[in-house]
Motif scaffolding. Structure first.
Motif, PDB file in Angstrom:
ATOM      1  N   PRO A 114       0.824  -1.210   0.000  1.00  0.00           N
ATOM      2  CA  PRO A 114       0.000   0.000   0.000  1.00  0.00           C
ATOM      3  C   PRO A 114       0.862   1.265   0.000  1.00  0.00           C
ATOM      4  O   PRO A 114       1.899   1.315   0.673  1.00  0.00           O
ATOM      5  CB  PRO A 114      -0.816  -0.119   1.287  1.00  0.00           C
ATOM      6  CG  PRO A 114      -0.858  -1.582   1.581  1.00  0.00           C
ATOM      7  CD  PRO A 114       0.471  -2.113   1.099  1.00  0.00           C
ATOM      8  N   PRO A 115       0.440   2.291  -0.730  1.00  0.00           N
ATOM      9  CA  PRO A 115       1.259   3.510  -0.860  1.00  0.00           C
ATOM     10  C   PRO A 115       1.512   4.255   0.450  1.00  0.00           C
ATOM     11  O   PRO A 115       2.508   4.945   0.575  1.00  0.00           O
ATOM     12  CB  PRO A 115       0.469   4.385  -1.837  1.00  0.00           C
ATOM     13  CG  PRO A 115      -0.872   3.756  -1.963  1.00  0.00           C
ATOM     14  CD  PRO A 115      -0.777   2.339  -1.523  1.00  0.00           C
ATOM     15  N   ASP A 116       0.647   4.131   1.432  1.00  0.00           N
ATOM     16  CA  ASP A 116       0.818   4.847   2.700  1.00  0.00           C
ATOM     17  C   ASP A 116       1.630   4.060   3.727  1.00  0.00           C
ATOM     18  O   ASP A 116       1.682   4.444   4.903  1.00  0.00           O
ATOM     19  CB  ASP A 116      -0.551   5.203   3.298  1.00  0.00           C
ATOM     20  CG  ASP A 116      -1.307   6.200   2.426  1.00  0.00           C
ATOM     21  OD1 ASP A 116      -0.649   6.945   1.674  1.00  0.00           O
ATOM     22  OD2 ASP A 116      -2.547   6.228   2.504  1.00  0.00           O
ATOM     23  N   THR A 117       2.281   3.000   3.300  1.00  0.00           N
ATOM     24  CA  THR A 117       3.059   2.166   4.215  1.00  0.00           C
ATOM     25  C   THR A 117       4.282   2.918   4.726  1.00  0.00           C
ATOM     26  O   THR A 117       5.064   3.442   3.935  1.00  0.00           O
ATOM     27  CB  THR A 117       3.491   0.862   3.516  1.00  0.00           C
ATOM     28  OG1 THR A 117       2.316   0.171   3.091  1.00  0.00           O
ATOM     29  CG2 THR A 117       4.302  -0.027   4.438  1.00  0.00           C
ATOM     30  N   ARG A 118       4.449   2.927   6.050  1.00  0.00           N
ATOM     31  CA  ARG A 118       5.626   3.550   6.672  1.00  0.00           C
ATOM     32  C   ARG A 118       6.669   2.509   7.063  1.00  0.00           C
ATOM     33  O   ARG A 118       7.848   2.794   7.139  1.00  0.00           O
ATOM     34  CB  ARG A 118       5.214   4.334   7.921  1.00  0.00           C
ATOM     35  CG  ARG A 118       4.242   5.468   7.665  1.00  0.00           C
ATOM     36  CD  ARG A 118       4.903   6.787   7.324  1.00  0.00           C
ATOM     37  NE  ARG A 118       6.019   7.162   8.150  1.00  0.00           N
ATOM     38  CZ  ARG A 118       5.943   7.774   9.316  1.00  0.00           C
ATOM     39  NH1 ARG A 118       4.778   8.086   9.846  1.00  0.00           N
ATOM     40  NH2 ARG A 118       7.034   8.074   9.974  1.00  0.00           N
ATOM     41  N   SER A 119       6.201   1.270   7.375  1.00  0.00           N
ATOM     42  CA  SER A 119       7.113   0.176   7.707  1.00  0.00           C
ATOM     43  C   SER A 119       6.389  -1.151   7.517  1.00  0.00           C
ATOM     44  O   SER A 119       5.164  -1.194   7.372  1.00  0.00           O
ATOM     45  CB  SER A 119       7.625   0.297   9.156  1.00  0.00           C
ATOM     46  OG  SER A 119       6.598   0.015  10.078  1.00  0.00           O
ATOM     47  N   LEU A 120       7.177  -2.211   7.528  1.00  0.00           N
ATOM     48  CA  LEU A 120       6.640  -3.566   7.389  1.00  0.00           C
ATOM     49  C   LEU A 120       7.047  -4.396   8.599  1.00  0.00           C
ATOM     50  O   LEU A 120       8.087  -4.145   9.207  1.00  0.00           O
ATOM     51  CB  LEU A 120       7.197  -4.231   6.125  1.00  0.00           C
ATOM     52  CG  LEU A 120       6.907  -3.530   4.804  1.00  0.00           C
ATOM     53  CD1 LEU A 120       7.793  -4.091   3.697  1.00  0.00           C
ATOM     54  CD2 LEU A 120       5.441  -3.664   4.434  1.00  0.00           C
ATOM     55  N   ALA A 121       6.219  -5.384   8.924  1.00  0.00           N
ATOM     56  CA  ALA A 121       6.535  -6.338   9.986  1.00  0.00           C
ATOM     57  C   ALA A 121       6.347  -7.741   9.407  1.00  0.00           C
ATOM     58  O   ALA A 121       5.521  -7.946   8.520  1.00  0.00           O
ATOM     59  CB  ALA A 121       5.631  -6.136  11.189  1.00  0.00           C
ATOM     60  N   LEU A 122       7.123  -8.692   9.916  1.00  0.00           N
ATOM     61  CA  LEU A 122       7.086 -10.064   9.421  1.00  0.00           C
ATOM     62  C   LEU A 122       7.026 -11.029  10.598  1.00  0.00           C
ATOM     63  O   LEU A 122       7.770 -10.876  11.571  1.00  0.00           O
ATOM     64  CB  LEU A 122       8.345 -10.346   8.586  1.00  0.00           C
ATOM     65  CG  LEU A 122       8.549 -11.780   8.123  1.00  0.00           C
ATOM     66  CD1 LEU A 122       7.580 -12.131   6.999  1.00  0.00           C
ATOM     67  CD2 LEU A 122       9.978 -11.991   7.658  1.00  0.00           C
ATOM     68  N   ILE A 123       6.129 -11.995  10.490  1.00  0.00           N
ATOM     69  CA  ILE A 123       6.034 -13.077  11.473  1.00  0.00           C
ATOM     70  C   ILE A 123       6.061 -14.396  10.714  1.00  0.00           C
ATOM     71  O   ILE A 123       5.295 -14.582   9.762  1.00  0.00           O
ATOM     72  CB  ILE A 123       4.742 -12.979  12.310  1.00  0.00           C
ATOM     73  CG1 ILE A 123       4.698 -11.674  13.096  1.00  0.00           C
ATOM     74  CG2 ILE A 123       4.612 -14.198  13.235  1.00  0.00           C
ATOM     75  CD1 ILE A 123       3.388 -11.425  13.832  1.00  0.00           C
ATOM     76  N   MET A 124       6.941 -15.307  11.128  1.00  0.00           N
ATOM     77  CA  MET A 124       6.961 -16.666  10.576  1.00  0.00           C
ATOM     78  C   MET A 124       6.631 -17.615  11.722  1.00  0.00           C
ATOM     79  O   MET A 124       7.247 -17.551  12.788  1.00  0.00           O
ATOM     80  CB  MET A 124       8.334 -17.017  10.012  1.00  0.00           C
ATOM     81  CG  MET A 124       8.404 -18.431   9.464  1.00  0.00           C
ATOM     82  SD  MET A 124      10.104 -19.012   9.471  1.00  0.00           S
ATOM     83  CE  MET A 124       9.859 -20.742   9.095  1.00  0.00           C
ATOM     84  N   ASP A 125       5.633 -18.483  11.498  1.00  0.00           N
ATOM     85  CA  ASP A 125       5.270 -19.422  12.545  1.00  0.00           C
ATOM     86  C   ASP A 125       4.798 -20.758  11.997  1.00  0.00           C
ATOM     87  O   ASP A 125       4.598 -20.916  10.792  1.00  0.00           O
ATOM     88  CB  ASP A 125       4.246 -18.815  13.509  1.00  0.00           C
ATOM     89  CG  ASP A 125       2.941 -18.416  12.845  1.00  0.00           C
ATOM     90  OD1 ASP A 125       2.559 -19.009  11.819  1.00  0.00           O
ATOM     91  OD2 ASP A 125       2.281 -17.498  13.364  1.00  0.00           O
ATOM     92  N   ASP A 126       4.659 -21.706  12.917  1.00  0.00           N
ATOM     93  CA  ASP A 126       4.238 -23.074  12.626  1.00  0.00           C
ATOM     94  C   ASP A 126       2.999 -23.362  13.471  1.00  0.00           C
ATOM     95  O   ASP A 126       3.118 -23.604  14.670  1.00  0.00           O
ATOM     96  CB  ASP A 126       5.377 -24.049  12.984  1.00  0.00           C
ATOM     97  CG  ASP A 126       4.968 -25.515  12.966  1.00  0.00           C
ATOM     98  OD1 ASP A 126       3.842 -25.841  12.536  1.00  0.00           O
ATOM     99  OD2 ASP A 126       5.790 -26.345  13.390  1.00  0.00           O
ATOM    100  N   PRO A 127       1.791 -23.345  12.855  1.00  0.00           N
ATOM    101  CA  PRO A 127       0.583 -23.612  13.629  1.00  0.00           C
ATOM    102  C   PRO A 127       0.396 -25.092  13.961  1.00  0.00           C
ATOM    103  O   PRO A 127      -0.501 -25.442  14.730  1.00  0.00           O
ATOM    104  CB  PRO A 127      -0.537 -23.109  12.708  1.00  0.00           C
ATOM    105  CG  PRO A 127       0.012 -23.307  11.335  1.00  0.00           C
ATOM    106  CD  PRO A 127       1.496 -23.035  11.461  1.00  0.00           C
TER     107      PRO A 127
END
Length: 144
Positions: free
Chosen positions: A35-48
């Motif tokens: 999205p154009p208004d994005t200021r930062s990104l976050a990432l989560i990797m998990d195993d359900p």
């Protein structure tokens, strides 16, 4: 948002290189349609599918928008995973085939949480700031 990897296709087996059976380094990730208004990104990797419930393998935030995550990299601030470390820990299922989800979140702010913050602290800081998200799922089981 579209999250993909040049290392494996969505729904396919994650190559051994990115697991505890290999070099245990993070795969490269490509982020598109942010999205154009994005200021930062976050990432989560998990195993359900972990026996004790969802197991967190990797937490990263304050990733610059437009950044593709390189293999074996630290793209932002790292949080503490369920292994008790602040780095990527690849798939390492005790038994059977597990699903591993890489989820990226576009945020309308930077979080500025300290290194070593928990998943719960990350989720709380992200609350009301998510303006987009994308997901990539890969599979893994130990070789027999």
């Amino acid at each position: 948002m579209l999250l993909k990897s040049p290392s494996f296709e969505a729904g396919d087996t994650i190559p051994t290189r990115y697991t505890c059976d290999g070099e245990n380094v993070n795969p490269a990730l490509e982020l598109n349609d942010i999205p154009p208004d994005t200021r930062s990104l976050a990432l989560i990797m998990d195993d359900p599918d972990a026996p004790a419930g969802t197991w967190t393998h990797w937490l990263v935030w304050d990733i610059a928008p437009g950044t593709n995550i390189a293999e074996k990299s630290e793209a932002g601030t790292m949080g503490i995973n369920d292994f008790g470390t602040t780095n990527y820990q690849g798939p390492c299922p005790p038994i059977g085939i597990h699903r591993y989800f890489f989820r990226v979140y576009a945020l309308d702010t930077t979080l500025e949480l300290p290194t070593g913050s928990t998943r719960e602290e990350l989720l709380k800081a992200m609350e009301y700031h998510v303006i987009g998200s994308g997901e990539l799922m890969g599979l893994y089981s130990h070789a027999s």
